[in-house]
Scaffold this motif. Sequence first.
Motif, PDB file in Angstrom:
ATOM      1  N   THR A   1     -48.718  71.033  23.231  1.00  0.00           N
ATOM      2  CA  THR A   1     -48.003  70.468  22.087  1.00  0.00           C
ATOM      3  C   THR A   1     -46.855  71.368  21.643  1.00  0.00           C
ATOM      4  OG1 THR A   1     -49.635  71.456  20.578  1.00  0.00           O
ATOM      5  CG2 THR A   1     -49.998  69.164  21.260  1.00  0.00           C
ATOM      6  N   ARG A   2     -46.311  72.118  22.572  1.00  0.00           N
ATOM      7  CA  ARG A   2     -45.095  72.907  22.346  1.00  0.00           C
ATOM      8  C   ARG A   2     -44.366  73.001  23.675  1.00  0.00           C
ATOM      9  NH1 ARG A   2     -47.721  78.994  21.611  1.00  0.00           N
ATOM     10  NH2 ARG A   2     -49.585  78.607  22.880  1.00  0.00           N
ATOM     11  N   ALA A   3     -43.128  73.450  23.619  1.00  0.00           N
ATOM     12  CA  ALA A   3     -42.316  73.461  24.833  1.00  0.00           C
ATOM     13  C   ALA A   3     -42.723  74.584  25.774  1.00  0.00           C
ATOM     14  CB  ALA A   3     -40.845  73.587  24.474  1.00  0.00           C
ATOM     15  N   ALA A   4     -42.782  74.261  27.062  1.00  0.00           N
ATOM     16  CA  ALA A   4     -42.907  75.278  28.099  1.00  0.00           C
ATOM     17  C   ALA A   4     -41.487  75.712  28.463  1.00  0.00           C
ATOM     18  CB  ALA A   4     -43.615  74.704  29.318  1.00  0.00           C
ATOM     19  N   LEU A   5     -41.226  76.999  28.456  1.00  0.00           N
ATOM     20  CA  LEU A   5     -39.887  77.519  28.719  1.00  0.00           C
ATOM     21  C   LEU A   5     -39.775  77.900  30.192  1.00  0.00           C
ATOM     22  CD1 LEU A   5     -39.500  79.712  25.510  1.00  0.00           C
ATOM     23  CD2 LEU A   5     -38.913  77.301  25.863  1.00  0.00           C
ATOM     24  N   ILE A   6     -38.949  77.159  30.900  1.00  0.00           N
ATOM     25  CA  ILE A   6     -38.834  77.304  32.344  1.00  0.00           C
ATOM     26  C   ILE A   6     -37.585  78.108  32.687  1.00  0.00           C
ATOM     27  CG2 ILE A   6     -38.616  76.045  34.518  1.00  0.00           C
ATOM     28  CD1 ILE A   6     -39.871  73.630  32.981  1.00  0.00           C
ATOM     29  N   ASP A   7     -37.764  79.193  33.404  1.00  0.00           N
ATOM     30  CA  ASP A   7     -36.641  80.025  33.848  1.00  0.00           C
ATOM     31  C   ASP A   7     -35.862  79.239  34.896  1.00  0.00           C
ATOM     32  OD1 ASP A   7     -34.880  81.871  34.886  1.00  0.00           O
ATOM     33  OD2 ASP A   7     -36.340  83.503  34.972  1.00  0.00           O
ATOM     34  N   ALA A   8     -34.664  78.787  34.523  1.00  0.00           N
ATOM     35  CA  ALA A   8     -33.866  77.942  35.417  1.00  0.00           C
ATOM     36  C   ALA A   8     -32.543  78.604  35.777  1.00  0.00           C
ATOM     37  CB  ALA A   8     -33.612  76.590  34.754  1.00  0.00           C
ATOM     38  N   ARG A   9     -32.534  79.929  35.823  1.00  0.00           N
ATOM     39  CA  ARG A   9     -31.289  80.632  36.140  1.00  0.00           C
ATOM     40  C   ARG A   9     -30.917  80.537  37.612  1.00  0.00           C
ATOM     41  NH1 ARG A   9     -32.866  86.351  33.651  1.00  0.00           N
ATOM     42  NH2 ARG A   9     -34.827  85.668  34.635  1.00  0.00           N
ATOM     43  N   ALA A  10     -31.892  80.220  38.466  1.00  0.00           N
ATOM     44  CA  ALA A  10     -31.630  80.081  39.898  1.00  0.00           C
ATOM     45  C   ALA A  10     -31.841  78.625  40.302  1.00  0.00           C
ATOM     46  CB  ALA A  10     -32.564  80.993  40.691  1.00  0.00           C
ATOM     47  N   PRO A  11     -31.210  78.189  41.376  1.00  0.00           N
ATOM     48  CA  PRO A  11     -31.455  76.819  41.866  1.00  0.00           C
ATOM     49  C   PRO A  11     -32.932  76.623  42.174  1.00  0.00           C
ATOM     50  CG  PRO A  11     -29.549  77.795  42.957  1.00  0.00           C
ATOM     51  CD  PRO A  11     -30.207  78.907  42.192  1.00  0.00           C
ATOM     52  N   MET A  12     -33.393  75.377  42.046  1.00  0.00           N
ATOM     53  CA  MET A  12     -34.807  75.067  42.288  1.00  0.00           C
ATOM     54  C   MET A  12     -34.927  73.926  43.287  1.00  0.00           C
ATOM     55  SD  MET A  12     -36.644  75.572  38.555  1.00  0.00           S
ATOM     56  CE  MET A  12     -35.534  74.486  37.666  1.00  0.00           C
ATOM     57  N   ASP A  13     -36.005  73.969  44.049  1.00  0.00           N
ATOM     58  CA  ASP A  13     -36.223  72.997  45.126  1.00  0.00           C
ATOM     59  C   ASP A  13     -37.729  72.821  45.275  1.00  0.00           C
ATOM     60  OD1 ASP A  13     -36.336  71.506  47.444  1.00  0.00           O
ATOM     61  OD2 ASP A  13     -35.580  73.092  48.755  1.00  0.00           O
ATOM     62  N   GLY A  14     -38.227  71.604  44.992  1.00  0.00           N
ATOM     63  CA  GLY A  14     -39.672  71.440  45.083  1.00  0.00           C
ATOM     64  C   GLY A  14     -40.142  70.019  44.889  1.00  0.00           C
TER      65      GLY A  14
END
Length: 275
Positions: free
Chosen positions: A70-83
């Motif tokens: 019930t709160r935001a998950a903070l995702i490290d998105a400084r690098a490209p992602m593939d999945g």
Amino acid sequence: MEFVQHLPPPLLAPFVTAAHGYRVPSYPLGVHRGLPSSSMTLVFELGGRLRITGLSAAISSHAMVCGLHTRAALIDARAPMDGVQYALTPLGARALLGVPAAELHDRPVDLAEVLGPAAAEVVDQLHEACTWDERFAVVDRALVGNLEAGVPPEPAEVREAWRLILTGRGRVPVSAVAAQVGWSRRHLSERFRWATGLTPKQLSRVARFEAARALLTGPAPVPLARTAALTGYADQSHLDREWRALTGCSPTTWMREELPFVQDEDSSSAADSRT
């Protein structure tokens, strides 16, 4: 940016609400908010370790599952992602993963803690896959193989309460839900939390939030005041307070920072969807 939708096999239909593959560039702001929802998240990140903070535990892994929160998950998105990412029903957590959803509440967990060495094997097979279809086949095969046919389903009362809350978009009082299923409110809350990770009241908050988000991000976005009225908030200020509590920012901040990313995801999914 690339998003490819996938329809899992019928055996997984009761447990998987959505699945997609993604290839995305680095996010300009560096951190992407993973918002509360009525689905658990199973993700395999192949470009590098996925790093998540903001919940009750931090994690860095190529494969993880995250329970309801019930709160935001903070995702490290400084690098490209593939999945590849699958949305799981919490009522199917025991069947697919062998653990009750309550044990995954508010935290991302390395999939190796749940599935053991099989988790690394899936990641290796995904690295070897050459197409999206091959990637999806790897995950589908792993989930079907792990399906525990002997695990009894959650009580019918819990499943009906879940349905009532989601179809009512969080606007059905918990007391009315309890009366409908024939349990006391206290007993329903205890059994519901063990089965899903959230209480009925918490799921109602999330369901109402999801309804509001859908209106704000639809093809014809609805103004905030109108969204508040349509989704059962007392007024726009109430919507704003709830949005801040669930996401860590105001609706206007989220729309300014995250909505372009969401819109790109939606448009890419429509262009690249397949069955």
